[in-house]
Design an enzyme around this catalytic site. Structure first.
Site, PDB file in Angstrom:
ATOM      1  N   ASP A 154     -30.158  18.812 -57.953  1.00  0.00           N
ATOM      2  CA  ASP A 154     -30.504  18.497 -59.523  1.00  0.00           C
ATOM      3  C   ASP A 154     -30.092  16.935 -60.222  1.00  0.00           C
ATOM      4  OD1 ASP A 154     -33.377  18.742 -61.041  1.00  0.00           O
ATOM      5  OD2 ASP A 154     -33.358  20.198 -59.154  1.00  0.00           O
ATOM      6  N   HIS A 216     -34.979  18.346 -65.951  1.00  0.00           N
ATOM      7  CA  HIS A 216     -35.528  19.289 -64.913  1.00  0.00           C
ATOM      8  C   HIS A 216     -33.914  20.489 -64.130  1.00  0.00           C
ATOM      9  CE1 HIS A 216     -37.243  19.395 -60.349  1.00  0.00           C
ATOM     10  NE2 HIS A 216     -37.862  18.615 -60.723  1.00  0.00           N
ATOM     11  N   SER A 420     -41.594  21.427 -57.797  1.00  0.00           N
ATOM     12  CA  SER A 420     -39.916  21.988 -57.467  1.00  0.00           C
ATOM     13  C   SER A 420     -39.493  23.297 -58.761  1.00  0.00           C
ATOM     14  CB  SER A 420     -39.793  20.727 -59.013  1.00  0.00           C
ATOM     15  OG  SER A 420     -39.088  19.517 -58.199  1.00  0.00           O
TER      16      SER A 420
END
Ligand SMILES: *[C@@H]1O[C@H](CO)[C@@H](O)[C@H](O)[C@H]1NC(C)=O
Ligand SMILES: *[C@@H]1O[C@H](CO)[C@@H](O)[C@H](O)[C@H]1NC(C)=O
Ligand SMILES: *[C@@H]1O[C@H](CO)[C@@H](O)[C@H](O)[C@H]1NC(C)=O
Ligand SMILES: *[C@@H]1O[C@H](CO)[C@@H](O)[C@H](O)[C@H]1NC(C)=O
Ligand SMILES: *[C@@H]1O[C@H](CO)[C@@H](O)[C@H](O)[C@H]1NC(C)=O
Ligand SMILES: *[C@@H]1O[C@H](CO)[C@@H](O)[C@H](O)[C@H]1NC(C)=O
Ligand SMILES: *[C@@H]1O[C@H](CO)[C@@H](O)[C@H](O)[C@H]1NC(C)=O
Ligand SMILES: *[C@@H]1O[C@H](CO)[C@@H](O)[C@H](O)[C@H]1NC(C)=O
Ligand SMILES: *[C@@H]1O[C@H](CO)[C@@H](O)[C@H](O)[C@H]1NC(C)=O
Length: 640
Positions: A154, A216, A420
């Protein structure tokens, strides 16, 4: 991913667009200096001895492709090498000019090359919603995922965050070979690995620390395996204990995304993670459908699966349209997104909302998120995808900075949405199952998750989408994950890595194309060819051609992982305009791990596919007094 920064409610619909933007940006930049990163697949080097090649042998084999294809000096060409792969793929990434790639194609051992693509990135109350409670049940049985290592690819991680505290976490298992490139004080028994692959060269991570500049990666990592943090909230909502799915599992962070995620870096991180010794890989990213031999995530995931590693990937945020999936390979768990029962805002909520202890609760949860990508599977229509749905709407999890200036401590959180977010939920649940069943293969874990999933919502009605329409099998796959039931599935549909080879032959890939995925020479006439739907998958996807009057026959083999003496009866919901028969209709087991094969016949009725109905659905369920083992059935009527 840019779009996932703010509060979720505005978030989602732009991901498909950002992908195009990043792709054109990347190509434009590369054209400027005439060098483009290519992913190059080659054959295994021919070795003098029968032992596996050493790393040095592989390196010099890869270098030979560069030095023989350019007039530049060897030294100059060496600098063009970006990554060399050795665990999950045979090949390398290098910066080249198109003429150089052309020259390389003539060299013995070359298989194929493509310009690198840039893929887009595609808590907390959700444990409670999923039936995970402190001090009891599955968390207690699995000791919160103790001893299992989850690798997350990520944007990196915020290591200061209390979600990554190692309180209660054991030291990593002896097999762990990875390293943590943060300052020593930031690495701990929770955060055992951290590597940065962005801008790396010559096949090695940069050695710089993978600090998360975006948020994220911090969010997804803490969703998979964040430790308990009390008083978590963002925007003044969701004040409670934040915790991931496997709070005592270890995390290994691989930074591969900033403004999008470069294919070469993704594959390098997967290659490293396999060597480091992860048990589960979590990828909240993915591009549009392409054949598996051209898809680095599919190729890397096959290599990882061969080594017993479970790979969980996002289904994509391109819904609600049919055929909008990412990550469609059968060796991957493809995860769609749904709501939880907690309503943070939905003013827009239907009248069915009730208030409970001051918090709004939705009895129609889980609902499939509008943005969650839908099947059918474009790359392999004979495999139903997505496999599963899990929480992915308004998920509160760790964030590197305060989003509302309300929090003074490092315990900062954000609420965002996407597949996600659902993906790391399933990665963490897979870690719990791996902890309680260390001998289960990746396919066995997937089967357990799928056949035990919920197809009804909290109200006991079929699952709907956010527009309150009934969600079809291409939206929910096997249904909504039920971790507690997945830990005790009764029966398992298993698949060994070698079983995928006849399946790949059945996709009509050339033997060279198959070799890219399998890392070994394949002869389809020797291994045999099976239709896609004959893979021992825990679901069925059947394509009916126009005017098709022939029966289609498939077999499935189930293994008894429940009580030694168990009897299962058939419960069948036959899809629209179809006939089905199953033989035998009763499965009688007398031993643990005993296997029984059953046969399924599908036949289209007259007029099937001619009444304007493009898809049908049903299920095949084995029912004992202790277990329901359900396989969804999708039928695609091909009107062409
Ligand atoms: C890492 O530690 C070294 C030595 O203690 C220090 O000089 C450096 O600033 C630290 N780096 C970070 C990113 O904290
Ligand atoms: C969250 O709840 C705790 C305990 O109930 C309370 O002390 C705290 O002020 C709350 N925080 C927010 C941001 O509402
Ligand atoms: C709640 O949802 C409504 C309708 O979608 C929207 O207009 C409003 O801005 C949202 N409120 C918050 C706090 O996000
Ligand atoms: C948070 O504080 C910073 C600095 O004081 C300010 O620039 C920013 O606008 C604030 N953000 C919010 C959401 O209030
Ligand atoms: C909070 O984060 C900062 C870096 O942003 C770090 O220096 C500090 O030690 C952290 N505080 C705690 C209590 O972990
Ligand atoms: C592969 O080719 C065979 C023979 O032409 C055909 O029947 C089959 O449908 C093809 N499979 C796929 C997945 O295209
Ligand atoms: C594949 O196997 C078949 C049957 O054994 C054989 O006739 C054929 O030559 C083999 N093909 C290659 C490329 O080795
Ligand atoms: C299917 O059957 C119809 C009517 O019998 C015929 O007109 C049509 O050409 C057939 N289609 C194919 C693809 O065979
Ligand atoms: C199996 O499903 C039936 C019908 O949905 C349900 O009544 C029963 O409780 C389930 N059994 C188990 C063991 O979950």
């Amino acid at each position: 991913m840019e779009t996932e920064k703010g509060m979720a409610l505005q978030v989602i619909y732009l991901v498909g667009l950002t992908f195009m933007f990043y792709l054109s940006l990347a190509i434009a930049q590369e054209e400027q200096n005439n060098l483009q990163t290519y992913i190059i697949w080659v054959e295994k080097p021919v070795s003098q001895n029968s032992f596996a090649q050493s790393h040095e042998d592989l390196e010099s084999w890869y270098q030979s492709f560069l030095s023989e294809t350019s007039e530049n000096s060897n030294q100059l060409m060496k600098q063009r090498m970006v990554h060399t792969y050795r665990n999950v793929a045979i090949g390398f990434a290098a910066k080249l000019m198109p003429e150089e790639v052309k020259a390389m194609e003539k060299k013995e051992g070359f298989v194929s090359a493509h310009p690198e693509r840039i893929l887009p990135l595609q808590t907390t109350h959700s444990p409670d919603f999923l039936g995970l409670h402190q001090g009891s049940g599955l968390w207690e049985q699995t000791n919160y995922g103790e001893g299992v290592i989850i690798g997350v690819l990520d944007t990196g991680v915020a290591p200061y965050h209390p979600s990554f505290s190692d309180e209660g976490v054991s030291p990593p298992p002896a097999k762990w070979k990875g390293k943590c490139d943060f300052n020593a004080t930031l690495c701990n028994k929770k955060l055992i690995g951290a590597k940065d692959f962005i801008g790396s060269s010559k096949g090695k991570p940069t050695g710089s620390a993978p600090f998360d500049q975006d948020g994220h990666g911090t969010h997804t990592s803490s969703t998979a395996a964040g430790n308990f943090v009390e008083g978590a909230s963002a925007f003044g909502v969701a004040n409670g204990t934040a915790v991931g799915m496997a709070p005592y599992a270890h995390l290994a962070i691989y930074r591969v995304c900033d403004f999008g995620c470069a294919e070469g870096d993704i594959l390098a991180a997967m290659d490293a993670a396999v060597e480091d010794g992860v048990d589960v890989l979590s990828l909240s990213l993915g591009g549009p459908s392409i054949p598996f031999y051209g898809d680095v995530i599919a190729v890397g995931a096959f290599g990882a699966t061969q080594k017993g590693i479970f790979v969980s990937c996002a289904a994509g945020n391109s819904g609600p349209y049919h055929g909008s999936l990412s990550n469609e390979a059968p060796w991957i768990l493809t995860v769609g997104a749904s709501t939880t029962d907690r309503i943070l805002n939905l003013t827009s909520t239907p009248t069915s909302t009730i208030l409970f202890n001051g918090a709004a609760s939705d009895p129609l949860a889980p609902k499939v998120a509008t943005f969650s990508s839908r099947g059918p599977n474009t790359a392999s229509p004979g495999i139903l995808k997505p496999d599963i749905i899990g929480p992915g709407v308004d998920i509160l999890a760790a964030w590197p900075v305060s989003v509302d200036n309300a929090t003074k401590s490092n315990a900062t959180f954000n609420i965002i949405s996407g597949t996600s977010m659902s993906t790391p939920h399933l990665s963490g649940i897979a870690a719990l199952l791996k902890s309680s069943h260390p001998d289960w293969s990746p396919a066995a874990i997937k089967s357990a998750i799928m056949t035990s999933a919920n197809v009804l919502n909290l109200a006991g009605l079929p699952i709907v989408d956010q527009r309150l329409n009934r969600a079809d099998v291409f939206a929910i796959g096997a249904g909504h994950v039920n971790p507690t039931k997945a830990n005790d599935p009764g029966l398992i549909y298993d698949t060994q890595p070698k079983d995928y080879i006849p399946y790949l032959c059945g996709l009509n890939y050339t033997e060279k194309e198959i070799q890219i995925i399998t890392q070994q020479k394949v002869n389809c006439s020797q291994v045999g060819v099976i239709p896609e739907a004959q893979l021992n998958y825990p679901s069925f996807s059947i394509k009916i051609g126009s005017n098709e009057s022939q029966s289609q026959y498939y077999t499935r083999t189930v293994r008894n992982v429940g009580p030694a003496s168990s009897t299962y009866n058939l419960d069948l919901l036959v899809p629209h305009k179809m006939g089905m028969s199953v033989n035998p209709e009763v499965l009688t087991f007398t031993e643990v791990n005993q296997e029984i094969t059953y046969h399924v016949e599908f036949i289209a009725e007259d007029g099937a596919g001619k009444d304007g109905v493009a898809f049908g659905q049903g299920y095949l369920r084995w029912v004992s007094d202790k277990h329901n083992v359900t396989s969804p059935i999708a039928v695609i009527f091909d009107s062409k």
